[in-house]
Design a protein around this motif. Sequence first.
Motif, PDB file in Angstrom:
ATOM      1  N   GLY A  77      38.236   4.680 -16.040  1.00 24.23           N
ATOM      2  CA  GLY A  77      38.796   3.606 -15.131  1.00 24.23           C
ATOM      3  C   GLY A  77      38.073   2.425 -14.945  1.00 24.23           C
ATOM      4  O   GLY A  77      38.526   1.301 -15.009  1.00 24.23           O
ATOM      5  N   GLY A  78      36.733   2.511 -15.343  1.00 20.68           N
ATOM      6  CA  GLY A  78      35.911   1.234 -15.209  1.00 20.68           C
ATOM      7  C   GLY A  78      36.037   0.471 -16.731  1.00 20.68           C
ATOM      8  O   GLY A  78      36.204  -0.604 -16.469  1.00 20.68           O
TER       9      GLY A  78
ATOM     10  N   LEU B 246      42.010   5.646  -9.542  1.00 15.65           N
ATOM     11  CA  LEU B 246      41.453   5.187  -8.347  1.00 15.65           C
ATOM     12  C   LEU B 246      40.154   4.276  -8.599  1.00 15.65           C
ATOM     13  O   LEU B 246      39.904   3.175  -8.024  1.00 15.65           O
ATOM     14  CB  LEU B 246      40.890   6.475  -7.630  1.00 15.65           C
ATOM     15  CG  LEU B 246      41.983   7.432  -7.154  1.00 15.65           C
ATOM     16  CD1 LEU B 246      41.489   8.719  -6.702  1.00 15.65           C
ATOM     17  CD2 LEU B 246      42.702   6.615  -5.921  1.00 15.65           C
ATOM     18  N   SER B 247      39.621   4.702  -9.867  1.00 14.97           N
ATOM     19  CA  SER B 247      38.370   4.072 -10.356  1.00 14.97           C
ATOM     20  C   SER B 247      38.743   2.649 -10.523  1.00 14.97           C
ATOM     21  O   SER B 247      38.057   1.649 -10.245  1.00 14.97           O
ATOM     22  CB  SER B 247      37.582   4.649 -11.376  1.00 14.97           C
ATOM     23  OG  SER B 247      36.752   3.885 -12.037  1.00 14.97           O
ATOM     24  N   SER B 248      39.649   2.386 -11.559  1.00 15.13           N
ATOM     25  CA  SER B 248      40.415   1.040 -11.812  1.00 15.13           C
ATOM     26  C   SER B 248      40.713   0.507 -10.537  1.00 15.13           C
ATOM     27  O   SER B 248      40.482  -1.070 -10.415  1.00 15.13           O
ATOM     28  CB  SER B 248      41.558   1.114 -12.803  1.00 15.13           C
ATOM     29  OG  SER B 248      41.280   1.493 -14.141  1.00 15.13           O
ATOM     30  N   ALA B 249      41.549   0.913  -9.665  1.00 15.50           N
ATOM     31  CA  ALA B 249      42.199   0.298  -8.591  1.00 15.50           C
ATOM     32  C   ALA B 249      40.900  -0.391  -7.528  1.00 15.50           C
ATOM     33  O   ALA B 249      41.026  -1.501  -7.024  1.00 15.50           O
ATOM     34  CB  ALA B 249      43.015   1.243  -7.870  1.00 15.50           C
ATOM     35  N   LEU B 250      40.047   0.600  -7.351  1.00 19.09           N
ATOM     36  CA  LEU B 250      38.900  -0.136  -6.601  1.00 19.09           C
ATOM     37  C   LEU B 250      38.400  -1.243  -7.146  1.00 19.09           C
ATOM     38  O   LEU B 250      37.907  -1.918  -6.442  1.00 19.09           O
ATOM     39  CB  LEU B 250      38.047   1.261  -6.443  1.00 19.09           C
ATOM     40  CG  LEU B 250      36.703   1.081  -5.468  1.00 19.09           C
ATOM     41  CD1 LEU B 250      37.054   0.498  -4.191  1.00 19.09           C
ATOM     42  CD2 LEU B 250      35.777   2.229  -5.424  1.00 19.09           C
TER      43      LEU B 250
ATOM     44  N   LEU C 271      45.103   1.755 -20.591  1.00 18.23           N
ATOM     45  CA  LEU C 271      44.779   3.273 -20.193  1.00 18.23           C
ATOM     46  C   LEU C 271      43.541   3.680 -19.387  1.00 18.23           C
ATOM     47  O   LEU C 271      42.543   3.132 -19.746  1.00 18.23           O
ATOM     48  CB  LEU C 271      44.903   3.909 -21.487  1.00 18.23           C
ATOM     49  CG  LEU C 271      46.128   3.485 -22.450  1.00 18.23           C
ATOM     50  CD1 LEU C 271      46.150   4.373 -23.928  1.00 18.23           C
ATOM     51  CD2 LEU C 271      47.433   3.660 -21.790  1.00 18.23           C
ATOM     52  N   ALA C 272      43.770   4.693 -18.767  1.00 16.75           N
ATOM     53  CA  ALA C 272      42.504   5.546 -18.039  1.00 16.75           C
ATOM     54  C   ALA C 272      43.160   6.844 -18.037  1.00 16.75           C
ATOM     55  O   ALA C 272      44.181   7.155 -17.942  1.00 16.75           O
ATOM     56  CB  ALA C 272      42.206   4.709 -16.894  1.00 16.75           C
ATOM     57  N   GLY C 273      42.087   7.748 -17.718  1.00 14.81           N
ATOM     58  CA  GLY C 273      42.449   9.248 -17.189  1.00 14.81           C
ATOM     59  C   GLY C 273      41.677   9.856 -18.494  1.00 14.81           C
ATOM     60  O   GLY C 273      41.116   9.592 -19.428  1.00 14.81           O
TER      61      GLY C 273
ATOM     62  N   ALA D  16      32.628   1.130 -24.388  1.00 15.03           N
ATOM     63  CA  ALA D  16      34.071   1.300 -24.100  1.00 15.03           C
ATOM     64  C   ALA D  16      34.990   1.623 -25.376  1.00 15.03           C
ATOM     65  O   ALA D  16      36.146   2.224 -25.267  1.00 15.03           O
ATOM     66  CB  ALA D  16      34.636  -0.097 -23.410  1.00 15.03           C
ATOM     67  N   THR D  17      34.486   1.071 -26.479  1.00 13.93           N
ATOM     68  CA  THR D  17      35.344   1.248 -27.969  1.00 13.93           C
ATOM     69  C   THR D  17      34.378   1.749 -29.006  1.00 13.93           C
ATOM     70  O   THR D  17      34.207   1.127 -29.745  1.00 13.93           O
ATOM     71  CB  THR D  17      35.889  -0.091 -28.249  1.00 13.93           C
ATOM     72  OG1 THR D  17      34.874  -0.967 -28.430  1.00 13.93           O
ATOM     73  CG2 THR D  17      37.061  -0.418 -27.203  1.00 13.93           C
ATOM     74  N   PRO D  18      33.920   3.092 -28.693  1.00 13.42           N
ATOM     75  CA  PRO D  18      32.831   3.440 -29.907  1.00 13.42           C
ATOM     76  C   PRO D  18      33.778   3.785 -31.023  1.00 13.42           C
ATOM     77  O   PRO D  18      34.969   4.015 -31.216  1.00 13.42           O
ATOM     78  CB  PRO D  18      32.512   4.671 -29.323  1.00 13.42           C
ATOM     79  CG  PRO D  18      33.552   5.309 -28.511  1.00 13.42           C
ATOM     80  CD  PRO D  18      34.222   4.203 -27.773  1.00 13.42           C
TER      81      PRO D  18
END
Length: 525
Positions: A488-489, A16-20, A470-472, A146-148
């Motif tokens: 998602g962001g 949902l966060s990505s889609a928005l 990927l998200a979640g 985002a990529t630690p």
Amino acid sequence: MSAHQVVVVGAGMGGLSSALRLAHRGLSVTVVEASDAPGGKLCQPMVGGVPIDSGPTVFTMRWVFDQLMGEVGTTLEAELSIAPLAVLARHWWDDGGRLDLHADPAVSVDAVARFAGPAEARRFQSFCERARAVYRTLEEPYIRHATPNAAQLTWDIGLRGLATLSALGPLYGLWRSLGRQFADPRLRQLFARYATYTGSSPWQAPATLMLIAQVEMDGVWSVDGGMHALARCLERLARARGAVFRYGADCERIELRQGRVAGVHLADGERLPADSVVFNGDSAALREGLLGEPLRRAVPSQAPQRSLSALTWALHASPGDCPLDRHNVFFQRADRAPYAAEFSDIFARGRLPAAPTVYVCAQDRGTAGSTATGTAPERLFALVNAPATGDGDTITTEDLDRCETQAFELLHRCGLTLTPQGPATRRTAPANFHRRFPATGGALYGQASHGWGSAFSRPVATTPVPGLFLAGGSVHPGPGVPMATLSGGFAAEALMASPALTRKSHPAATSGGTSTPSATTANTA
């Protein structure tokens, strides 16, 4: 609207966060979801004629949602009605002990002093300062990154941050670290419980998870309409920006052409063309090839240790005169059942705990407008930690009944008498979660956060498969509603920055229709 077509697989909070975000930026977004509603684990079934939140129930890290709303041109207050809780959680022991932690730190200190004495109250203050320092150290370079990776984190936090983490004894684990913080075993037990928020054992989780204490002290809110209203809110905002939602649409396969994403195949045979796909399912489904053999390479091949699952009850029942608050945790007395046994049962023996701790969310309590009286039925959700063995036959009906008896006897000893049977009760076991979230065994938090290195072993938003993101809760920054929303962001930002978005693309029609749901790719929070 951009000709770049995005299919989001799964309407959990990450999807949902990505889609928005992507719809707000003008991309063509279609969300496919196997179930009949958004939210993933954030579900709200009807039980006894009323909707009961039967997944995540705690709203924290408000800044995550303020940030999301700001990005799409609105505010949290404009879209949802939320209220801060004065009591963060009420903790019960079956020897008669009870301790509330409050939104006001000074009130919490006084409560701890009455519960465990002035010396322990001072230790509690010291613990809070340390938890705050750990959270402040890790928020920007880990949670918001985002990529630690370990090397970059070490550089980013500097000498002061390293000193903060070293003082914890992070290699000791959370339980041992708390033994250096508290003399009262009940407080050690209480704060060790935070490991379970990431689906982990306090004996194997890193000491840094004490930062969850600061997350709660920064505020816990209730959401009018329940936590599921948050998922509905993101769906509504995404629809308003052009996103299309397809429910009862089960993703069977993600198609690759010449090594990159080209489409999504639904269980009914329909194909949706896609220039990019955001997969908001558990990464284990990719690892096991459930979305197609070529997709296995999208995530690390070695399967991590699964997180906790759960045995839950959604009830519409009267709690009698038991003074529940909104969030309640019921502990076994240490001389009755060693706390460690709960996690040995789950992680070492793969069985339901013989002496479980029980969480109860009383969803009609805790806010200024609450009208619960104790005589009328209320919406209650109870949860016991369980092993993620739902893809086997190791847990029998007799095992479930035995654990249920132990859990509700604990509640009874603490003053809460409930009957967990009948049409006003819905029981959900690890096998049920596995059917909803395939390849997981019912694990609700992705992988267990065991050991310091676990913080860097989760998949991130980008994958080796061009066009797949990927998200979640099974990917960085981890499980929980705010963390999944952050993921998602990260997926949306990675997609927007991908080379595919700069190449010339042409619109393609997406056919209509629905599919028959199956258990192939149900989706996570």
